[in-house]
Motif scaffolding. Structure first.
Motif, short mmCIF file in Angstrom:
data_model
loop_
_atom_site.label_atom_id
_atom_site.label_comp_id
_atom_site.label_asym_id
_atom_site.label_seq_id
_atom_site.Cartn_x
_atom_site.Cartn_y
_atom_site.Cartn_z
N GLU A 69 33.28 39.33 44.11
CA GLU A 69 32.38 40.30 43.49
C GLU A 69 33.14 41.35 42.67
N LEU A 70 34.29 40.95 42.14
CA LEU A 70 35.07 41.84 41.27
C LEU A 70 34.70 41.57 39.82
N THR A 71 34.97 42.55 38.96
CA THR A 71 34.79 42.34 37.53
C THR A 71 35.86 41.38 37.05
N ASN A 72 35.68 40.81 35.88
CA ASN A 72 36.66 39.86 35.35
C ASN A 72 38.05 40.48 35.21
N LYS A 73 38.10 41.75 34.74
CA LYS A 73 39.39 42.42 34.58
C LYS A 73 40.08 42.61 35.92
N ALA A 112 43.76 28.71 34.93
CA ALA A 112 43.93 30.10 35.36
C ALA A 112 42.64 30.90 35.13
N GLN A 113 42.03 30.70 33.94
CA GLN A 113 40.80 31.41 33.63
C GLN A 113 39.67 31.00 34.57
N TYR A 114 39.62 29.71 34.89
CA TYR A 114 38.60 29.21 35.83
C TYR A 114 38.81 29.83 37.21
N THR A 115 40.08 29.92 37.62
CA THR A 115 40.39 30.51 38.92
C THR A 115 39.99 31.97 38.97
N VAL A 116 40.27 32.69 37.87
CA VAL A 116 39.91 34.12 37.79
C VAL A 116 38.39 34.29 37.87
N GLN A 117 37.66 33.45 37.11
CA GLN A 117 36.20 33.52 37.10
C GLN A 117 35.63 33.19 38.49
N LYS A 118 36.25 32.19 39.13
CA LYS A 118 35.81 31.82 40.48
C LYS A 118 36.07 32.95 41.47
N GLN A 119 37.26 33.57 41.32
CA GLN A 119 37.62 34.67 42.20
C GLN A 119 36.69 35.87 41.96
N ALA A 120 36.32 36.09 40.69
CA ALA A 120 35.42 37.19 40.37
C ALA A 120 34.07 37.01 41.03
N LYS A 121 33.61 35.78 41.08
CA LYS A 121 32.31 35.51 41.69
C LYS A 121 32.38 35.65 43.21
N THR A 122 33.42 35.07 43.81
CA THR A 122 33.52 35.09 45.28
C THR A 122 33.86 36.47 45.83
N VAL A 180 36.29 52.15 37.58
CA VAL A 180 37.73 52.09 37.82
C VAL A 180 38.23 50.67 37.63
N VAL A 181 39.38 50.54 36.93
CA VAL A 181 39.99 49.22 36.74
C VAL A 181 41.31 49.17 37.50
N ALA A 182 41.69 47.98 37.94
CA ALA A 182 42.85 47.79 38.80
C ALA A 182 44.15 48.28 38.17
N ASN A 183 44.31 48.02 36.88
CA ASN A 183 45.57 48.37 36.23
C ASN A 183 45.82 49.88 36.24
N LYS A 184 44.74 50.66 36.10
CA LYS A 184 44.88 52.12 36.13
C LYS A 184 45.02 52.63 37.56
N LEU A 185 44.38 51.95 38.48
CA LEU A 185 44.42 52.37 39.89
C LEU A 185 45.76 52.06 40.54
N ALA A 193 39.47 40.97 38.71
CA ALA A 193 39.78 39.66 39.29
C ALA A 193 41.04 39.08 38.64
N ASP A 194 41.18 39.29 37.33
CA ASP A 194 42.37 38.82 36.63
C ASP A 194 43.62 39.52 37.17
N TYR A 195 43.49 40.82 37.40
CA TYR A 195 44.61 41.59 37.96
C TYR A 195 44.99 41.04 39.33
N MET A 196 44.01 40.83 40.18
CA MET A 196 44.28 40.35 41.54
C MET A 196 44.84 38.93 41.53
N PHE A 197 44.43 38.14 40.56
CA PHE A 197 44.95 36.78 40.44
C PHE A 197 46.46 36.80 40.18
N HIS A 198 46.87 37.61 39.20
CA HIS A 198 48.30 37.71 38.87
C HIS A 198 49.07 38.45 39.97
#
Length: 244
Positions: free
Chosen positions: A36-40, A24-34, A81-86, A42-47
């Motif tokens: 261009e989202l921050t880790n937080k 899951a962490q690898y997927t989040v990191q990969k998604q963050a790179k592809t 801005v972070v996804a959880n607050k938005l 990208a983690d939100y969008m993953f879940h």
């Protein structure tokens, strides 16, 4: 041997959970790179995508939502801005999106003809009840041209159409954009009364033989039929309650 088996199963389960978390962490990191989202974010969008995939929304619509949210986050995260607050918690955001089509349909304005038909039937029923009561308690007062069947029909149609226009002209959206709300309200009310009086006057010019008064029983039957027709059409067409 019996003690070792449960221990081995517990250890294997723990290793599987750790492995799942690493994936899951690898997927989040990969998604963050592809993306261009921050880790937080990208983690939100993953879940979020995992939760969205469990809904009945079409896959095309899911892809559109994810693309729109990712683009918005990509732009707004520049300002911290972070996804959880938005968007709020993932579960709430998914629930909001799933229920959005139903809410949009519920808030969709009712067609003019449907509002006119509904109001016309209501006025017809009310006039029939009124004429029936007058006929039962005071037969002389109802035996006039003003209470004839044609008067009943015309005034119900005019009142139904006029009220539909009244509700349309004074809808919350139009009233919010109007600078002179009270003037508009009085103008619409005055126009409705004038049109109704003119229609009433014109129908009074029709010869009595074409506009005869019906018996109280006949008006009662018409009221019951009108109620039944409106009930059926409400179930069939889904008349909406018009409010200001």
């Amino acid at each position: 041997m019996e003690d070792k088996k449960p221990r081995n199963e517990a250890a294997g389960q723990k290793q599987a959970e750790v492995r799942k978390e690493e994936v899951a962490q690898y997927t989040v990191q990969k998604q963050a790179k592809t993306s261009e989202l921050t880790n937080k974010n990208a983690d939100y969008m993953f879940h979020f995508q995992k939760a969205l995939a469990k809904t009945d929304l079409p896959s095309e619509r899911q892809a559109e939502i994810v693309a729109e949210m990712t683009a918005e986050l990509k732009e707004k995260q520049k300002n911290g801005v972070v996804a959880n607050k938005l968007y709020g918690p993932v579960t709430e955001k998914v629930k909001e999106l799933v229920e959005a089509p139903a809410k949009a349909e519920a808030n969709k304005p009712q067609p003019f003809w449907m509002t006119a038909l509904d109001n016309g039937l209501i006025m017809l029923i009310l006039f029939c009840v009124m004429y029936a009561l007058l006929g039962f308690f005071d037969q002389k007062s109802i035996n006039t041209q003003a209470n004839g069947w044609l008067t009943l029909l015309v005034t119900s149609v005019v009142a139904g159409t006029g009220l539909a226009y009244f509700y349309t002209a004074l809808s919350p959206e139009k009233m919010a954009a109007s600078k002179h709300k009270w003037l508009k309200m009085f103008g619409a009310t005055g126009a409705l009364i004038i049109v109704w009086l003119v229609a009433y006057y014109l129908v009074m010019l029709v010869p009595t033989e074409f506009n005869r008064t019906l018996s109280p029983i006949a008006y009662t039957i018409l009221a019951i039929i009108g109620f039944g027709v409106r009930y059926y059409l409400k179930q069939k067409l889904g008349f909406k309650r018009v409010t200001f």
